[in-house]
Design a protein around this motif. Structure first.
Motif, PDB file in Angstrom:
ATOM      1  N   ARG A  33       0.844  -1.198   0.000  1.00 24.45           N
ATOM      2  CA  ARG A  33       0.000   0.000   0.000  1.00 24.45           C
ATOM      3  C   ARG A  33       0.877   1.245   0.000  1.00 24.45           C
ATOM      4  O   ARG A  33       1.733   1.425   0.865  1.00 24.45           O
ATOM      5  N   PRO A  34       0.665   2.153  -0.950  1.00 21.64           N
ATOM      6  CA  PRO A  34       1.466   3.376  -0.978  1.00 21.64           C
ATOM      7  C   PRO A  34       1.072   4.328   0.147  1.00 21.64           C
ATOM      8  O   PRO A  34      -0.077   4.342   0.598  1.00 21.64           O
ATOM      9  N   ILE A  35       2.043   5.116   0.600  1.00 21.05           N
ATOM     10  CA  ILE A  35       1.772   6.149   1.593  1.00 21.05           C
ATOM     11  C   ILE A  35       0.918   7.235   0.946  1.00 21.05           C
ATOM     12  O   ILE A  35       1.263   7.736  -0.131  1.00 21.05           O
ATOM     13  N   PRO A  36      -0.222   7.606   1.537  1.00 18.28           N
ATOM     14  CA  PRO A  36      -1.019   8.711   0.979  1.00 18.28           C
ATOM     15  C   PRO A  36      -0.167   9.967   0.793  1.00 18.28           C
ATOM     16  O   PRO A  36       0.650  10.318   1.650  1.00 18.28           O
ATOM     17  N   GLU A  37      -0.374  10.645  -0.309  1.00 16.09           N
ATOM     18  CA  GLU A  37       0.478  11.772  -0.704  1.00 16.09           C
ATOM     19  C   GLU A  37       0.501  12.887   0.336  1.00 16.09           C
ATOM     20  O   GLU A  37       1.522  13.537   0.548  1.00 16.09           O
ATOM     21  N   TRP A  38      -0.619  13.115   1.022  1.00 13.39           N
ATOM     22  CA  TRP A  38      -0.689  14.220   1.966  1.00 13.39           C
ATOM     23  C   TRP A  38       0.382  14.094   3.043  1.00 13.39           C
ATOM     24  O   TRP A  38       0.945  15.109   3.494  1.00 13.39           O
ATOM     25  N   TYR A  39       0.675  12.849   3.439  1.00  9.67           N
ATOM     26  CA  TYR A  39       1.623  12.647   4.529  1.00  9.67           C
ATOM     27  C   TYR A  39       3.037  13.020   4.096  1.00  9.67           C
ATOM     28  O   TYR A  39       3.764  13.700   4.833  1.00  9.67           O
ATOM     29  N   ASP A  40       3.440  12.599   2.905  1.00 10.27           N
ATOM     30  CA  ASP A  40       4.783  12.920   2.432  1.00 10.27           C
ATOM     31  C   ASP A  40       4.953  14.426   2.254  1.00 10.27           C
ATOM     32  O   ASP A  40       6.034  14.973   2.498  1.00 10.27           O
ATOM     33  N   GLU A  41       3.901  15.110   1.847  1.00  9.30           N
ATOM     34  CA  GLU A  41       3.983  16.545   1.610  1.00  9.30           C
ATOM     35  C   GLU A  41       3.991  17.355   2.908  1.00  9.30           C
ATOM     36  O   GLU A  41       4.465  18.490   2.926  1.00  9.30           O
ATOM     37  N   ALA A  42       3.479  16.785   3.989  1.00 12.99           N
ATOM     38  CA  ALA A  42       3.263  17.542   5.232  1.00 12.99           C
ATOM     39  C   ALA A  42       4.552  17.927   5.935  1.00 12.99           C
ATOM     40  O   ALA A  42       4.695  19.035   6.458  1.00 12.99           O
ATOM     41  N   LYS A  43       5.477  17.005   6.059  1.00 13.11           N
ATOM     42  CA  LYS A  43       6.812  17.173   6.637  1.00 13.11           C
ATOM     43  C   LYS A  43       6.849  17.369   8.154  1.00 13.11           C
ATOM     44  O   LYS A  43       7.769  16.887   8.811  1.00 13.11           O
ATOM     45  N   LEU A  44       5.880  18.074   8.734  1.00 11.98           N
ATOM     46  CA  LEU A  44       5.942  18.358  10.172  1.00 11.98           C
ATOM     47  C   LEU A  44       4.633  18.011  10.862  1.00 11.98           C
ATOM     48  O   LEU A  44       3.556  18.394  10.400  1.00 11.98           O
ATOM     49  N   GLY A  45       4.740  17.277  11.969  1.00 13.99           N
ATOM     50  CA  GLY A  45       3.595  16.979  12.818  1.00 13.99           C
ATOM     51  C   GLY A  45       3.923  17.284  14.268  1.00 13.99           C
ATOM     52  O   GLY A  45       5.096  17.439  14.639  1.00 13.99           O
TER      53      GLY A  45
END
Length: 456
Positions: A33-45
């Protein structure tokens, strides 16, 4: 809306039927399952550790284990000096009052940091649930302590007042739960704790609060014992967040850094070189603890320079950073944490173009000048490289890696003035830095130079 409740055995049937059309409970299937794109783009949590451990707030969030598990001398002495002999850890729950907890203020403060998601600790290893769990009788935030649904309040505030993604941390094991201890004593050949406690909690959390990050921890035991793969197959195939949810790698002994969604590998993981798999650096502002400590000194907290350097290194190597905040038991986030959060946001307002949606470049850090790390952005059709400089370069910044040409342009991010530069003999560039006054610099602590039309 929450999906209908179902017994664990009913869910097992759903897993195998749905696997025909979705993900199967095998690592081969789940890891595809690929990582949803939003997570890779977010960078900071933002990570938030808050629970009964926030009441003694003496050593760390492992206070109960340090006291009754391994009998750490300092903790045992602290209890002997300050509490009566018959005082139990459960008595601390009454003092977990949360009287200053304002979920809207929290959510707005977290957004001000420039973060794109939060991960709140719904249950740590102590077993206390920060929501009115049907599987944690009299050891949850509705029945004792705050008498509030902390998870629900924060979820509503986050989704109503910000655009942050809402995530939840959940500890699979509990230090002193009798069912877990019995299963462990039986070498995990029995599963009473899994069937009647921890897995029902996970389904309850997903069904009721629909988190877009499920951050698992405390997975001490084999994967067949935890039934983690069955849960993930349901989460990815049948849950209401199946298309957007992101998970980590802490699902059983041996899965860390090998299976699951993004990899965490260890606490404060920062390898310093590009990773093949999406990963996250879960780190703390307090060097010594995830939970609040009353004895913390100012020197125990990372400076803004240290936080930003860690952040840039993480992003340059393909990771996200999950920065932890530990509130006190009353729920008012202390000024030192607020200051770090808001300063992070100020820095990202200037330099976010080199962070959000960025990708690792061919090189992560420079070979000629120390303290320079790179990211790239190809959105304009040509390669734009961002060089993050840890130390102000003075009159000249020499970089050994970017291959520039006469059409390249270079500027300090936050200042549109293009800078003079000269290509080095084979590769690299010497950039002339004008004499900026302190007030003219667009940001503090760490600076980014934008280099467009890079040929490598």
């Amino acid at each position: 809306m929450a999906v209908p409740r179902c017994s664990l055995f009913c869910l097992l049937v759903i897993f195998y039927v749905s696997s025909i059309y979705g993900y199967e409970p095998t690592w081969e299937s789940l890891d595809s399952r690929p990582i949803p794109e939003w997570y890779d783009e977010a960078k900071l949590g933002i990570f938030i550790h808050w629970g009964v451990f926030s009441v003694p707030s003496f050593a760390s969030e492992w206070f109960w284990w340090d006291w009754k598990g391994q009998s750490t001398p300092a903790v045992v002495e602290f209890m002997a000096k300050n509490y009566p002999p018959d005082f139990t850890y459960a008595d601390f729950a009454k003092q977990f009052t949360a009287e200053f907890f304002n979920a809207v203020e929290w959510a707005q403060m977290f957004q001000s940091s420039g973060a794109k998601y939060i991960v709140f600790v719904s249950k740590h290893h102590e077993g206390f649930t920060n929501w009115p769990s049907a599987h944690s009788f009299n050891w949850n935030s509705m029945q004792v302590g705050p008498h509030r649904d902390i998870v629900g309040e924060l979820m509503n505030a986050t989704r109503s007042n910000t655009d942050l993604k809402f995530g939840l941390y959940h500890s699979l094991f509990e230090w002193f739960n009798p069912l877990y201890l019995q299963d462990k004593k039986a070498n995990f050949t029995t599963q009473n704790f899994v069937k009647f406690k921890t897995m029902p909690e996970l389904y309850e959390l997903v069904n009721n609060y629909e988190p877009e990050i499920v951050w698992s921890d405390g997975a001490h035991g084999p994967v067949d014992y935890w039934q983690s793969r069955e849960f993930l197959a349901w989460l990815y195939t049948n849950s209401t967040v199946k298309d957007t949810v992101v998970t980590n790698d802490r699902w059983a002994t041996g899965t860390l850094c090998h299976h699951g969604g993004f990899y965490t590998c260890s606490d404060r993981y920062n390898p310093g070189f590009l990773q093949k798999h999406k990963w996250e650096n879960a780190m703390t502002i307090d060097r010594k603890s995830w939970g609040f400590r009353r004895t913390a000194r100012l020197s125990d907290y990372l400076t803004m320079e240290e936080i930003l350097q860690t952040f840039v290194e993480t992003v340059s190597c393909g990771g996200n950073m999950l920065m932890n905040v530990g509130p006190p038991h009353h729920g008012h986030i202390t000024p030192v944490y607020e200051e770090r959060l808001r300063n992070m946001g100020k820095w990202l307002k200037v330099n976010g173009e080199g962070i959000y949606k960025s990708k690792p470049w061919t090189y992560q850090n420079d070979t000629l000048t120390k303290g320079v790390w790179y990211t790239k952005n190809n959105s304009s059709g040509s390669t734009t490289v961002y060089a993050f400089v840890f130390n102000w370069p003075g009159e000249l910044l020499s970089l050994g890696l970017p291959l520039v040409s006469e059409v390249s342009k270079i500027n300090l991010v936050g200042d549109s003035t293009f800078l003079d530069y000269k290509p080095r003999s084979t590769k690299g560039v010497d950039i002339t830095i004008p004499l900026y006054s302190v007030n003219e610099l667009p940001c503090q602590w760490l600076w980014a130079f934008k280099i467009t039309a890079v040929e490598n």
